[in-house]
Scaffold this active site. Structure first.
Site, PDB file in Angstrom:
ATOM      1  N   GLY A  12      11.126  11.689   4.402  1.00 39.78           N
ATOM      2  CA  GLY A  12       9.742  11.772   4.877  1.00 39.78           C
ATOM      3  C   GLY A  12       9.696  11.974   6.381  1.00 39.78           C
ATOM      4  O   GLY A  12      10.446  11.336   7.110  1.00 39.78           O
ATOM      5  N   ARG A  73      13.469  16.773   0.723  1.00 38.24           N
ATOM      6  CA  ARG A  73      14.251  15.908  -0.159  1.00 38.24           C
ATOM      7  C   ARG A  73      15.118  16.866  -0.980  1.00 38.24           C
ATOM      8  O   ARG A  73      14.659  17.921  -1.389  1.00 38.24           O
ATOM      9  CB  ARG A  73      13.325  15.083  -1.036  1.00 38.24           C
ATOM     10  CG  ARG A  73      12.343  14.272  -0.192  1.00 38.24           C
ATOM     11  CD  ARG A  73      11.699  13.156  -0.946  1.00 38.24           C
ATOM     12  NE  ARG A  73      10.490  12.698  -0.259  1.00 38.24           N
ATOM     13  CZ  ARG A  73      10.459  11.687   0.614  1.00 38.24           C
ATOM     14  NH1 ARG A  73      11.556  11.039   0.923  1.00 38.24           N
ATOM     15  NH2 ARG A  73       9.325  11.330   1.176  1.00 38.24           N
ATOM     16  N   ASP A 104      16.550   5.497   4.676  1.00 37.08           N
ATOM     17  CA  ASP A 104      17.744   4.994   3.989  1.00 37.08           C
ATOM     18  C   ASP A 104      18.396   6.032   3.077  1.00 37.08           C
ATOM     19  O   ASP A 104      19.618   6.084   2.959  1.00 37.08           O
ATOM     20  CB  ASP A 104      17.445   3.689   3.239  1.00 37.08           C
ATOM     21  CG  ASP A 104      16.484   3.881   2.093  1.00 37.08           C
ATOM     22  OD1 ASP A 104      15.520   4.642   2.257  1.00 37.08           O
ATOM     23  OD2 ASP A 104      16.681   3.262   1.023  1.00 37.08           O
ATOM     24  N   THR A 127      11.728   6.764  10.271  1.00 31.36           N
ATOM     25  CA  THR A 127      10.904   6.575   9.076  1.00 31.36           C
ATOM     26  C   THR A 127       9.731   5.673   9.428  1.00 31.36           C
ATOM     27  O   THR A 127       9.919   4.684  10.151  1.00 31.36           O
ATOM     28  CB  THR A 127      11.714   5.962   7.902  1.00 31.36           C
ATOM     29  OG1 THR A 127      10.805   5.561   6.874  1.00 31.36           O
ATOM     30  CG2 THR A 127      12.526   4.741   8.311  1.00 31.36           C
ATOM     31  N   ASP A 129       8.348   3.666   7.542  1.00 32.93           N
ATOM     32  CA  ASP A 129       8.352   2.444   6.718  1.00 32.93           C
ATOM     33  C   ASP A 129       8.969   1.220   7.392  1.00 32.93           C
ATOM     34  O   ASP A 129       8.766   0.107   6.935  1.00 32.93           O
ATOM     35  CB  ASP A 129       9.120   2.700   5.406  1.00 32.93           C
ATOM     36  CG  ASP A 129       8.415   3.734   4.543  1.00 32.93           C
ATOM     37  OD1 ASP A 129       7.179   3.817   4.621  1.00 32.93           O
ATOM     38  OD2 ASP A 129       9.097   4.448   3.793  1.00 32.93           O
ATOM     39  N   ASP A 131      11.939   0.171   7.132  1.00 32.92           N
ATOM     40  CA  ASP A 131      12.644  -0.537   6.057  1.00 32.92           C
ATOM     41  C   ASP A 131      14.157  -0.486   6.219  1.00 32.92           C
ATOM     42  O   ASP A 131      14.895  -0.713   5.263  1.00 32.92           O
ATOM     43  CB  ASP A 131      12.233   0.038   4.691  1.00 32.92           C
ATOM     44  CG  ASP A 131      12.506   1.536   4.579  1.00 32.92           C
ATOM     45  OD1 ASP A 131      12.889   2.146   5.600  1.00 32.92           O
ATOM     46  OD2 ASP A 131      12.332   2.097   3.490  1.00 32.92           O
ATOM     47  N   ARG A 173       6.384   1.541   0.068  1.00 39.15           N
ATOM     48  CA  ARG A 173       6.754   1.367  -1.340  1.00 39.15           C
ATOM     49  C   ARG A 173       7.576   0.102  -1.549  1.00 39.15           C
ATOM     50  O   ARG A 173       7.310  -0.684  -2.433  1.00 39.15           O
ATOM     51  CB  ARG A 173       7.554   2.584  -1.839  1.00 39.15           C
ATOM     52  CG  ARG A 173       6.694   3.788  -2.159  1.00 39.15           C
ATOM     53  CD  ARG A 173       7.503   4.837  -2.894  1.00 39.15           C
ATOM     54  NE  ARG A 173       8.683   5.231  -2.140  1.00 39.15           N
ATOM     55  CZ  ARG A 173       8.729   6.264  -1.318  1.00 39.15           C
ATOM     56  NH1 ARG A 173       7.671   7.019  -1.141  1.00 39.15           N
ATOM     57  NH2 ARG A 173       9.837   6.565  -0.666  1.00 39.15           N
TER      58      ARG A 173
HETATM   59  P1  ATP Z   1      11.790   8.037   3.908  1.00 36.21           P
HETATM   60  O1  ATP Z   1      12.127   6.712   3.282  1.00 36.21           O
HETATM   61  O2  ATP Z   1      11.121   7.898   5.218  1.00 36.21           O
HETATM   62  O3  ATP Z   1      11.101   8.976   2.989  1.00 36.21           O
HETATM   63  P2  ATP Z   1      14.525   8.779   3.402  1.00 36.21           P
HETATM   64  O4  ATP Z   1      15.608   9.316   4.281  1.00 36.21           O
HETATM   65  O5  ATP Z   1      14.795   7.440   2.762  1.00 36.21           O
HETATM   66  O6  ATP Z   1      13.189   8.760   4.275  1.00 36.21           O
HETATM   67  P3  ATP Z   1      14.871  10.069   0.823  1.00 36.21           P
HETATM   68  O7  ATP Z   1      14.035  11.094   0.146  1.00 36.21           O
HETATM   69  O8  ATP Z   1      15.132   8.776   0.124  1.00 36.21           O
HETATM   70  O9  ATP Z   1      14.182   9.841   2.257  1.00 36.21           O
HETATM   71  O10 ATP Z   1      16.301  10.705   1.156  1.00 36.21           O
HETATM   72  C1  ATP Z   1      16.429  11.956   1.822  1.00 36.21           C
HETATM   73  C2  ATP Z   1      17.532  12.765   1.206  1.00 36.21           C
HETATM   74  O11 ATP Z   1      18.794  12.107   1.389  1.00 36.21           O
HETATM   75  C3  ATP Z   1      17.465  12.966  -0.295  1.00 36.21           C
HETATM   76  O12 ATP Z   1      16.560  13.984  -0.676  1.00 36.21           O
HETATM   77  C4  ATP Z   1      18.896  13.355  -0.623  1.00 36.21           C
HETATM   78  O13 ATP Z   1      19.154  14.709  -0.330  1.00 36.21           O
HETATM   79  C5  ATP Z   1      19.686  12.484   0.352  1.00 36.21           C
HETATM   80  N1  ATP Z   1      20.176  11.284  -0.360  1.00 36.21           N
HETATM   81  C6  ATP Z   1      19.482  10.215  -0.770  1.00 36.21           C
HETATM   82  N2  ATP Z   1      20.268   9.341  -1.444  1.00 36.21           N
HETATM   83  C7  ATP Z   1      21.498   9.888  -1.480  1.00 36.21           C
HETATM   84  C8  ATP Z   1      22.769   9.484  -2.031  1.00 36.21           C
HETATM   85  N3  ATP Z   1      22.918   8.343  -2.700  1.00 36.21           N
HETATM   86  N4  ATP Z   1      23.816  10.329  -1.860  1.00 36.21           N
HETATM   87  C9  ATP Z   1      23.695  11.483  -1.187  1.00 36.21           C
HETATM   88  N5  ATP Z   1      22.534  11.915  -0.654  1.00 36.21           N
HETATM   89  C10 ATP Z   1      21.453  11.137  -0.778  1.00 36.21           C
END
Ligand code: ATP
Length: 320
Positions: A12, A73, A104, A127, A129, A131, A173
Site C-alpha cells: 500500500g 501487490r 510487512d 506504511t 498502519d 504495524d 486491519r
Molecule cells: P501495507 O501493509 O502498507 O499494505 P505491505 O508491504 O505489507 O504494505 P503487502 O501487499 O502485504 O503490503 O506486500 C507487498 C508485496 O510483498 C506482496 O504483493 C508480495 O509481492 C510481497 N510479499 C508479501 N509476502 C511475501 C512473502 N511471504 N514472500 C515473498 N514476497 C512476499
C-alpha cells in the site's frame, strides 16, 4: 563492493514514500553510488521495469503523496519461480543491493531475497498502519492520522449540532494504531480496535448513561479490522432507537501531502538505509526508536507489534 543500488516501493502506498525515495537517491549519489529506480514494486522488478535516477529526477517530490515509482501487490513474487526471475533481473542489471520501502509483506519479500537468494537488502518502514515491530512509527502514519482527524472534526460538528451518534471507520486491519490515536486526538467517546475487541452492551449502557447526563452526541471510531462500521451503526440504531450514521473514511487516509513529521522521518530513514548499505549491513531495516535512528533485523521487524492499546483506551474512556 557496492556500486549500484536499486530502490522500490511496494504494498500500500503511504504519504512520505516520495520523501524517502528522494533521500535514498540524493544521499546515495552524494556517496558516489548509482541509483536505479524499480517501478511498481516486486511486479516491476520481475518485469524489468527500471530507470536510473539522478539528482533532478527526484526534484519537487518531497511534498507529494503516493510514490513516483508506483507500487503494486505481486503474487508471482511469493513463488520461487518469481523470485528466481527477479534475482536474474537484478544480476543482469548489476544491481548490487536493494532498498525496499513498504510494510510487512514487502519485508517478507526482502527476507526471501536476502536469506534464500543472498541479494543484499535493507528495508525502510513505509506504511500508514504503523504495524511494524521495532520502530515507534512508520512513514505515512502521521499523515494518515491527521487526514482522518480532519474528517472526524468535521463529522463532530454535525454530531454536536444534530445530537447524533456517528460511527467512523478508519484503516487498520491488524493494528488499531490509527484508530486509537485519532480517537484520542478527536476527543471521541469510544474506539474499537482489533487488539482489544469490544462489548456492545457496555457501549450501549455508556450511551444511556451519557443521555441521563444530557450528552447526546457520540463519536465511535472503529478500526476496519475490529468491526464493520455499518454493522455497528445498524445495531446501535436498532437497540437505541436513534438513527446512527456510519462514515467509512477509506482511501483518503492514504493520500495527500505528507506532514512535516513524515517528511523528516522519511528523509532521515532513507539516508540511514544507504548508510547501512555503505557499512555492508544487510537483512536489516532502519527504525526510529525513542527519537533515535537505528536498525533491527528484518525478521524482528515482521514480528507482532505491540501498541499500548490498553492505556490509551482507558484514557479515552476516563475522559468521556
Ligand atoms: P501495507 O501493509 O502498507 O499494505 P505491505 O508491504 O505489507 O504494505 P503487502 O501487499 O502485504 O503490503 O506486500 C507487498 C508485496 O510483498 C506482496 O504483493 C508480495 O509481492 C510481497 N510479499 C508479501 N509476502 C511475501 C512473502 N511471504 N514472500 C515473498 N514476497 C512476499
Amino acid at each position: 563492493m557496492i556500486k549500484r543500488i536499486g530502490v522500490l516501493t511496494s504494498g500500500g502506498d503511504a504519504p512520505g514514500m516520495n520523501a524517502a525515495i528522494r533521500s535514498v537517491v540524493r544521499y546515495g549519489l552524494h556517496h558516489k553510488l548509482e541509483v536505479i529506480g524499480i517501478l511498481r514494486g516486486y511486479a516491476g522488478l520481475i518485469d524489468e521495469e527500471m530507470k536510473p535516477l539522478d539528482h533532478r529526477s527526484v526534484a519537487g517530490i518531497i511534498n507529494r503523496g503516493g510514490t513516483i515509482l508506483g507500487s503494486a501487490r505481486c503474487d508471482e513474487f511469493v513463488t520461487e519461480e518469481g523470485q528466481r526471475h527477479a534475482v536474474e533481473v537484478l544480476k543482469r542489471n548489476k544491481v548490487d543491493a536493494l532498498v525496499v520501502i513498504g510494510g510487512d509483506g514487502t519485508y517478507r519479500g526482502a527476507i526471501e531475497l536476502w536469506e534464500r537468494w543472498h541479494i543484499p537488502c535493507v528495508g525502510v518502514p513505509g506504511t500508514i498502519d504503523n504495524d511494524l515491530n521495532g520502530t515507534d512509527i512508520t512513514i505515512g502514519a502521521d499523515t494518515a492520522i491527521n487526514t482522518a482527524l480532519e474528517a472526524i472534526d468535521k463529522i463532530q460538528d454535525s454530531a454536536t449540532s444534530m445530537d447524533r451518534i456517528f460511527v467512523v471507520e478508519v484503516m487498520g486491519r491488524e493494528c488499531g494504531y490509527i484508530a486509537i490515536q485519532v480517537a484520542l486526538a478527536a476527543g471521541a467517546e469510544e474506539v474499537l480496535v482489533p487488539e482489544l475487541g469490544y462489548d456492545l452492551e457496555e457501549m450501549l449502557r455508556d450511551i444511556e448513561e451519557g443521555r441521563r447526563r444530557g450528552k447526546f452526541s457520540w463519536i465511535i471510531v472503529v478500526a476496519e479490522g475490529a468491526a464493520k462500521g455499518e454493522e455497528i451503526a445498524k445495531k446501535i440504531t436498532e437497540l437505541t432507537g436513534s438513527e446512527t450514521k456510519a462514515d467509512i473514511l477509506g482511501h483518503i487516509q492514504r493520500g495527500g501531502n505528507p506532514t512535516a513529521w513524515d517528511r523528516i522521518l522519511a528523509t532521515r530513514l532513507g539516508a540511514a538505509a544507504v548508510d547501512l548499505i555503505l557499512k555492508n549491513e544487510f537483512g536489516k531495516v532502519v527504525v526510529s526508536k525513542d527519537g533515535m535512528i537505528n536498525a533491527v533485523d528484518l525478521r524482528l521487524a515482521v514480528g507482532k507489534k505491540r501498541i499500548e492499546a490498553d492505556s490509551y483506551y482507558q484514557l479515552i474512556r476516563d475522559l468521556i
